[in-house]
Design an enzyme around this catalytic site. Sequence first.
Site, PDB file in Angstrom:
ATOM      1  N   ASN A 149       0.808  -1.228   0.000  1.00 26.57           N
ATOM      2  CA  ASN A 149       0.000   0.000   0.000  1.00 26.57           C
ATOM      3  C   ASN A 149       0.839   1.274   0.000  1.00 26.57           C
ATOM      4  O   ASN A 149       0.379   2.319  -0.443  1.00 26.57           O
ATOM      5  CB  ASN A 149      -1.024  -0.012   1.139  1.00 26.57           C
ATOM      6  CG  ASN A 149      -0.402   0.091   2.498  1.00 26.57           C
ATOM      7  OD1 ASN A 149       0.727  -0.356   2.712  1.00 26.57           O
ATOM      8  ND2 ASN A 149      -1.117   0.677   3.439  1.00 26.57           N
ATOM      9  N   GLU A 247       4.560  -4.170  12.306  1.00 24.95           N
ATOM     10  CA  GLU A 247       3.614  -3.057  12.107  1.00 24.95           C
ATOM     11  C   GLU A 247       2.434  -3.633  11.338  1.00 24.95           C
ATOM     12  O   GLU A 247       2.604  -4.068  10.204  1.00 24.95           O
ATOM     13  CB  GLU A 247       4.254  -1.938  11.289  1.00 24.95           C
ATOM     14  CG  GLU A 247       5.399  -1.233  11.955  1.00 24.95           C
ATOM     15  CD  GLU A 247       4.982  -0.415  13.150  1.00 24.95           C
ATOM     16  OE1 GLU A 247       3.794  -0.061  13.257  1.00 24.95           O
ATOM     17  OE2 GLU A 247       5.852  -0.144  13.993  1.00 24.95           O
ATOM     18  N   CYS A 281      -3.060   1.748   6.476  1.00 26.89           N
ATOM     19  CA  CYS A 281      -3.188   1.168   7.816  1.00 26.89           C
ATOM     20  C   CYS A 281      -3.830   2.175   8.761  1.00 26.89           C
ATOM     21  O   CYS A 281      -4.426   1.804   9.762  1.00 26.89           O
ATOM     22  CB  CYS A 281      -1.830   0.733   8.340  1.00 26.89           C
ATOM     23  SG  CYS A 281      -0.590   2.016   8.225  1.00 26.89           S
ATOM     24  N   GLU A 461       8.299   2.507  14.358  1.00 30.26           N
ATOM     25  CA  GLU A 461       9.145   2.874  13.233  1.00 30.26           C
ATOM     26  C   GLU A 461       9.249   4.396  13.173  1.00 30.26           C
ATOM     27  O   GLU A 461       8.575   5.108  13.909  1.00 30.26           O
ATOM     28  CB  GLU A 461       8.547   2.337  11.925  1.00 30.26           C
ATOM     29  CG  GLU A 461       8.598   0.822  11.873  1.00 30.26           C
ATOM     30  CD  GLU A 461       8.437   0.257  10.477  1.00 30.26           C
ATOM     31  OE1 GLU A 461       7.395   0.515   9.860  1.00 30.26           O
ATOM     32  OE2 GLU A 461       9.360  -0.443  10.017  1.00 30.26           O
TER      33      GLU A 461
HETATM   34  P1  NAP Z   1       0.123  -9.010   4.016  1.00 26.86           P
HETATM   35  O1  NAP Z   1      -0.668  -9.856   3.103  1.00 26.86           O
HETATM   36  O2  NAP Z   1       0.230  -9.404   5.429  1.00 26.86           O
HETATM   37  O3  NAP Z   1       1.589  -8.951   3.359  1.00 26.86           O
HETATM   38  C1  NAP Z   1       2.622  -8.130   3.856  1.00 26.86           C
HETATM   39  C2  NAP Z   1       3.957  -8.691   3.409  1.00 26.86           C
HETATM   40  O4  NAP Z   1       4.156  -9.941   4.061  1.00 26.86           O
HETATM   41  C3  NAP Z   1       4.047  -8.987   1.914  1.00 26.86           C
HETATM   42  O5  NAP Z   1       5.359  -8.793   1.471  1.00 26.86           O
HETATM   43  C4  NAP Z   1       3.669 -10.455   1.868  1.00 26.86           C
HETATM   44  O6  NAP Z   1       4.135 -11.116   0.721  1.00 26.86           O
HETATM   45  C5  NAP Z   1       4.361 -10.956   3.107  1.00 26.86           C
HETATM   46  N1  NAP Z   1       3.814 -12.191   3.625  1.00 26.86           N
HETATM   47  C6  NAP Z   1       2.571 -12.706   3.441  1.00 26.86           C
HETATM   48  N2  NAP Z   1       2.463 -13.885   4.088  1.00 26.86           N
HETATM   49  C7  NAP Z   1       3.641 -14.112   4.689  1.00 26.86           C
HETATM   50  C8  NAP Z   1       4.168 -15.172   5.483  1.00 26.86           C
HETATM   51  N3  NAP Z   1       3.423 -16.218   5.806  1.00 26.86           N
HETATM   52  N4  NAP Z   1       5.427 -15.074   5.934  1.00 26.86           N
HETATM   53  C9  NAP Z   1       6.173 -14.007   5.647  1.00 26.86           C
HETATM   54  N5  NAP Z   1       5.753 -12.980   4.876  1.00 26.86           N
HETATM   55  C10 NAP Z   1       4.510 -13.035   4.404  1.00 26.86           C
HETATM   56  O7  NAP Z   1      -0.346  -7.498   3.981  1.00 26.86           O
HETATM   57  P2  NAP Z   1      -0.673  -6.610   2.710  1.00 26.86           P
HETATM   58  O8  NAP Z   1      -1.983  -7.035   2.152  1.00 26.86           O
HETATM   59  O9  NAP Z   1       0.514  -6.546   1.800  1.00 26.86           O
HETATM   60  O10 NAP Z   1      -0.805  -5.158   3.374  1.00 26.86           O
HETATM   61  C11 NAP Z   1      -1.960  -4.721   3.979  1.00 26.86           C
HETATM   62  C12 NAP Z   1      -1.849  -4.823   5.487  1.00 26.86           C
HETATM   63  O11 NAP Z   1      -0.707  -4.130   5.926  1.00 26.86           O
HETATM   64  C13 NAP Z   1      -3.023  -4.185   6.197  1.00 26.86           C
HETATM   65  O12 NAP Z   1      -3.420  -5.002   7.267  1.00 26.86           O
HETATM   66  C14 NAP Z   1      -2.445  -2.872   6.708  1.00 26.86           C
HETATM   67  O13 NAP Z   1      -3.110  -2.333   7.842  1.00 26.86           O
HETATM   68  C15 NAP Z   1      -1.059  -3.282   7.018  1.00 26.86           C
HETATM   69  N6  NAP Z   1      -0.156  -2.119   7.074  1.00 26.86           N
HETATM   70  C16 NAP Z   1       0.301  -1.720   8.283  1.00 26.86           C
HETATM   71  C17 NAP Z   1       1.122  -0.598   8.386  1.00 26.86           C
HETATM   72  C18 NAP Z   1       1.633  -0.151   9.719  1.00 26.86           C
HETATM   73  O14 NAP Z   1       2.634   0.566   9.736  1.00 26.86           O
HETATM   74  N7  NAP Z   1       1.022  -0.518  10.824  1.00 26.86           N
HETATM   75  C19 NAP Z   1       1.466   0.101   7.233  1.00 26.86           C
HETATM   76  C20 NAP Z   1       0.969  -0.335   6.015  1.00 26.86           C
HETATM   77  C21 NAP Z   1       0.160  -1.459   5.933  1.00 26.86           C
HETATM   78  P3  NAP Z   1       3.157 -11.293  -0.563  1.00 26.86           P
HETATM   79  O15 NAP Z   1       2.821  -9.935  -1.023  1.00 26.86           O
HETATM   80  O16 NAP Z   1       4.010 -12.048  -1.503  1.00 26.86           O
HETATM   81  O17 NAP Z   1       1.955 -12.054  -0.078  1.00 26.86           O
END
Ligand code: NAP
Length: 493
Positions: A149, A247, A281, A461
């Site tokens: 994102n 995060e 997020c 962070e």
């Molecule tokens: P996600 O599906 O959890 O993926 C995040 C990252 O983790 C991607 O690089 C993903 O790879 C990888 N990943 C997925 N499954 C994994 C596993 N089992 N082991 C290790 N790595 C794994 O999240 P997203 O859909 O990309 O992002 C949206 C989420 O991020 C939302 O919940 C949002 O709130 C959160 N977010 C939080 C912050 C914060 O600072 N708190 C900031 C931005 C976003 P792939 O893409 O290859 O699946």
Amino acid sequence: MVYRNYIGGKWVESKSGNTFESVNPANREIIGIVTKSDAADVDAAVEAAARAFPAWRKVPAPRRAEILFRAGQIMLAHKEELSQLVTREMGKVIKEGRGDVQEGIDMTIYMAGEGRRLFGHTTPAELPDKFAMSVRDPIGVVAAITPWNFPFAIPTWKIMPALVAGNTVVFKPASDTPVLAVKLVEIMEEAGLPAGVLNLVLGPGGTVGDALIAHPGVSLVSFTGSTDAGRGVAVKGAQLMKRVSLEMGGKNAIIVMDDADLDLAVDGIIWSAFGTSGQRCTAASRLIVHQSVRQELTDMLVARIGALRLGDGLQESTDVGPVINALQMQKIHGYTEIGIEEGARLLIGGEAYREGDCAKGFFYEPTLFDGVRPEMRIAQEEIFGPTTALIAVESLDEAIEVNNNTRYGLSSSIYTRDANKAFRAMRDISTGIVYVNAGTIGAEVHLPFGGTRGTGNGHREAGQAALDIFTEWKSLYVDFSGRLQKAQIDLDS
Ligand code: NAP
């Protein structure tokens, strides 16, 4: 051309030779064919990072920082083309694409400044002729796992503090935005980063991410993503006694009190709930509104939401771009159905948007629910789309209680003209970020960023706080008395 991994200073295809596609969510144009890695590529990248670490940690921090400064300058010179790529690969509107890149530049320059700070402490020793101080040491090989994102900014939040502190990095970006990750690494290469200091492995989280976390050569996992994936990272990391910084998701709220400037609040709500199509997020996916202004506010919101223009984010006139992919569309629409089943009132939106050119992409109408109760799933679970849920309350205390009562704790905001109410909210809201008379989004890179409860695991962070993730404290005692001195025992010396 295939976008490749960067390992040990070389651009290489994955050992398997497999590939995947990066797709523009506005029109399904293929942005790039990307090498698809697995555990064997992770091994090579971690080895390269481990080999580079002993020399990199000894490069004086101000010299390390010079490379970051150069990287910041290169980013600035290419800001517009990078921003357009953010919009094409991730979908956010171009103004926000520019914001994403600017945030990356800001973080890079800010962390470059740390090269001449990285402050430790000196403090008096309790014994005579003894000197005491503490310094920050790098940790080793850092795995940086990032979401789609903020495809440019978030990687810099991890890579820049890790590098300036003397760590080496293996970077695993989200599979939806790999091309931007390649561009970022190309910039670091051009800025003069030595081979092996930053490595890139492209491929799915379930294999590449998992292998990185499990790899014994990785000392720290810095993860940003969903709470469900983050929980898995935490469990695996704990078993291997690794440092893990997480995060994760949010269920952020804007509180609107009866004395609020409603025009200002509506501006903040529209920006926070529907900016980035709600895929932040920190997006405002709950509105906690004083009953006495609820009707007026919902009327104003429905009018504004109805006027939002959906479309390709490259057009400057677009207000709301697509969501990231088909799966996310389904998830968002699933929550619309859940909201209706739960008895919430759908005021506007609630459908996929397929007018004109939008039919080719993944567009969802900005959606507002009224009559939401705090315990409903649409008020508790992260939707990560352009949907927000209005909960009516009778008092500030009730608003704060509703605000604090979710599994997440990232960002909150309150609109009020009453300074006493604002200060009570700042004191009693239990999220990591609180805004007064501004929406829930808009963090600046020099302040700590992160959340409580299910949003994080105690780290922050950005700002100086980020250095606590990427460094280990080392305490140094120098005894120049020439005799054995015993702390806590030689009380008379
Ligand atoms: P996600 O599906 O959890 O993926 C995040 C990252 O983790 C991607 O690089 C993903 O790879 C990888 N990943 C997925 N499954 C994994 C596993 N089992 N082991 C290790 N790595 C794994 O999240 P997203 O859909 O990309 O992002 C949206 C989420 O991020 C939302 O919940 C949002 O709130 C959160 N977010 C939080 C912050 C914060 O600072 N708190 C900031 C931005 C976003 P792939 O893409 O290859 O699946």
